[in-house]
Write a protein that holds these residues in place. Sequence first.
Motif, short mmCIF file in Angstrom:
data_model
loop_
_atom_site.label_atom_id
_atom_site.label_comp_id
_atom_site.label_asym_id
_atom_site.label_seq_id
_atom_site.Cartn_x
_atom_site.Cartn_y
_atom_site.Cartn_z
N LYS A 168 92.30 17.11 82.76
CA LYS A 168 91.18 17.28 83.70
C LYS A 168 90.68 18.72 83.64
O LYS A 168 90.05 19.13 82.68
N ASP A 169 90.95 19.53 84.68
CA ASP A 169 90.50 20.92 84.67
C ASP A 169 91.11 21.67 83.49
O ASP A 169 92.32 21.59 83.26
N MET A 170 90.26 22.43 82.78
CA MET A 170 90.76 23.19 81.64
C MET A 170 90.41 24.67 81.75
O MET A 170 91.26 25.53 81.55
N MET A 171 89.14 24.99 82.06
CA MET A 171 88.71 26.38 82.16
C MET A 171 87.93 26.59 83.45
O MET A 171 87.38 25.65 84.02
N ALA A 172 87.86 27.84 83.89
CA ALA A 172 87.40 28.18 85.23
C ALA A 172 85.90 28.49 85.30
O ALA A 172 85.24 28.67 84.27
N ASN A 173 85.38 28.54 86.54
CA ASN A 173 84.10 29.21 86.77
C ASN A 173 84.25 30.64 86.25
O ASN A 173 85.22 31.33 86.59
N ALA A 174 83.29 31.09 85.47
CA ALA A 174 83.38 32.44 84.89
C ALA A 174 82.17 33.24 85.33
O ALA A 174 81.09 33.17 84.74
N ASP A 175 82.33 34.02 86.40
CA ASP A 175 81.23 34.72 87.05
C ASP A 175 81.28 36.23 86.79
O ASP A 175 82.30 36.77 86.36
N GLU A 176 80.16 36.90 87.08
CA GLU A 176 80.06 38.35 86.93
C GLU A 176 79.61 38.97 88.24
O GLU A 176 78.87 38.34 89.01
N PHE A 177 80.05 40.20 88.49
CA PHE A 177 79.47 40.96 89.61
C PHE A 177 79.18 42.39 89.18
O PHE A 177 79.86 42.96 88.31
N TYR A 178 78.13 42.95 89.80
CA TYR A 178 77.69 44.32 89.50
C TYR A 178 77.44 45.01 90.84
O TYR A 178 76.74 44.48 91.70
N ILE A 179 78.02 46.20 91.00
CA ILE A 179 77.90 46.94 92.26
C ILE A 179 77.52 48.39 91.96
O ILE A 179 78.08 49.01 91.04
N LYS A 180 76.58 48.91 92.73
CA LYS A 180 76.25 50.33 92.67
C LYS A 180 76.50 50.94 94.05
O LYS A 180 76.07 50.38 95.07
N ILE A 205 87.76 49.17 94.84
CA ILE A 205 88.54 48.43 93.84
C ILE A 205 89.86 47.95 94.45
O ILE A 205 90.28 46.81 94.25
N GLU A 206 90.50 48.83 95.20
CA GLU A 206 91.75 48.45 95.86
C GLU A 206 91.52 47.29 96.83
O GLU A 206 92.31 46.33 96.88
N MET A 207 90.43 47.33 97.57
CA MET A 207 90.14 46.28 98.53
C MET A 207 89.77 44.96 97.84
O MET A 207 90.12 43.87 98.32
N GLY A 227 86.07 45.42 85.48
CA GLY A 227 86.15 45.73 84.06
C GLY A 227 85.61 47.08 83.67
O GLY A 227 86.11 47.71 82.73
N THR A 228 84.58 47.58 84.39
CA THR A 228 84.02 48.89 84.05
C THR A 228 83.75 49.69 85.32
O THR A 228 83.40 49.13 86.36
N VAL A 229 83.94 51.00 85.22
CA VAL A 229 83.61 51.93 86.31
C VAL A 229 82.94 53.15 85.67
O VAL A 229 83.46 53.72 84.71
N ASN A 230 81.80 53.53 86.21
CA ASN A 230 81.11 54.71 85.70
C ASN A 230 80.65 55.57 86.87
O ASN A 230 80.00 55.08 87.79
N LEU A 244 80.09 49.81 89.09
CA LEU A 244 81.22 49.05 88.58
C LEU A 244 80.79 47.62 88.32
O LEU A 244 79.83 47.11 88.91
N ALA A 245 81.49 46.98 87.40
CA ALA A 245 81.20 45.59 87.05
C ALA A 245 82.51 44.88 86.82
O ALA A 245 83.52 45.47 86.45
N GLY A 246 82.48 43.59 87.07
CA GLY A 246 83.71 42.83 86.90
C GLY A 246 83.45 41.34 86.80
O GLY A 246 82.30 40.89 86.73
N THR A 247 84.53 40.59 86.79
CA THR A 247 84.44 39.14 86.68
C THR A 247 85.28 38.48 87.76
O THR A 247 86.30 39.03 88.20
#
Length: 383
Positions: A168-180, A205-207, A227-230, A244-247
Motif C-alpha cells: 500500500k503506502d510506499m512514499m510520502a508527501n514530499a513538500d517544500e518550505f521557504y522562510i525569510k 530551526i530548533e523550534m 536544508g539551507t540557511v543563508n 532558510l528552506a527545507g522539506t
Amino acid sequence: MDTEEYIIKMREYFHENPELSFKEYRTADRIEEELKIMGLEPKRITETGIIADIKGNGKKTVAIRADMDALPVTEENQTGYISRNEGVMHACGHDTHMAMLLGAAKMMIEEKEKLKGNIRLIFQPAEELPPGGAIEMIKNGALDNVDFIIGQHIWGLFPAGMVAIYYKDMMANADEFYIKIHGKGGHGSAPQDSVDAVYITAHLIEMLNTIVSREIDPQEPAVITTGTVNAGYRYNIIAAHSELAGTVRTFSVEVQEKIIKRIRDILEGLKSIYGIEYEYEYIKGYPVLINNENIARDIEQAAEKLVGKDHIVHPKPNMGGEDFAYFLQKVPGAYYILGGGNIQKGINSANHSPTFDVDESVLYTGAKVLKEAAMYILNKEIK
C-alpha cells in the motif's frame, strides 16, 4: 549483442550523457532511435516525454514507466563510464531505469505472440524537479486506454537482486518550505540596538525540530528538515535578514496540515517576541505514493519466480517522494524497488550521492522482472 549486453551498453551511454530535468533532449532522441530500431513507433507527447506501444492480441493495456532525468551532482566515481557533462550526474539510477525498460521492450517484442493485450512504454522526463513530468505526460495522453501501470526504482543501499514490494503506502508527501526572516542589522559590538536574524533563525530551526518530536503522534511518520540557511555579511555585523528552506515529509493529510499551521504559529510567535517580519511559503509537492495491493502482489508473484522468495522483502514505507504517485491516482498500479548495491564490489552508496553506482549484473534481472510482471498482470486480467 545479447539483451544483457544491450542493457548495460544503454545504461552506460545514458550515464555518460546525463541531462537535467525538462532538458533531456539527447536522451529522448536516443530512446526514440532505439525504439524505432525495435520496429516500434514512438510518439513525443511532451518536449522530451515519449510513449510507444507494443501491440499484442487483446484490448487490455499495461504501462511501464521509466524516468529520464539526472541530478545537478558532480560525479566522484572512477569508472569507465563517468558523466561527461560536468556538474550533472545520473545519481539516482534513472539511467538504469531507461536501459532496463528498453531491454524489457526487446524481450517482449521477441515474445509478442504471448501478449494477450498491449504494453505501453512510458519514458517520463523530470521526476527530480517538482512539479515533475508525470502531470504533463498524463495531460497529454500517456495513460489514455491504459488499464494498469507499473514502475521500478533501483536502490543503492539494497543488495543487488533484492526486490522490495510495498502493498500500500510506499512514499510520502514530499513538500517544500521557504522562510525569510527580516530583523534589524547593526554593529556586532552593540546587539542591544539590533534584531539579530541569525540568532532568531537558529531559534526557529530548533523550534521546527520540536514539532515532530513533541506535537506529532509518534506513530505517525513525519520529517521536517531544514536544508539551507543563508544569512550575514561579515564577522562583526549583525545580520538584518536570513533565508532558510527545507522539506516536510508526511503520509497523513491531517499531519501535513498541522505542520503547515504550526510553522506559521511559530513564526507569529517569533514576530511577537522579537519584532521581526517574515515571509513564509509552503509548497505541496508530490503526493503520497499508494500502491494497489493486488497489482503489488502480482509483481511479487512474477519477481519471486525470477529471484526466489528469499530475495523478496517488504520494508516499511519510505519517506522519499515520487511523482509516479500521479499515475497511481489515475489507474491501478504499483511501484517497487530493485536492489543495486554490492558491498564486495565497493558499490554501496545511497541514491543522490556523488559516488552512487549500481552492480550492472542486476540490470538484466531488473528488465526481466519488468517484462514478467507486466505480462503476468496483462494475462491474468484477461482470463
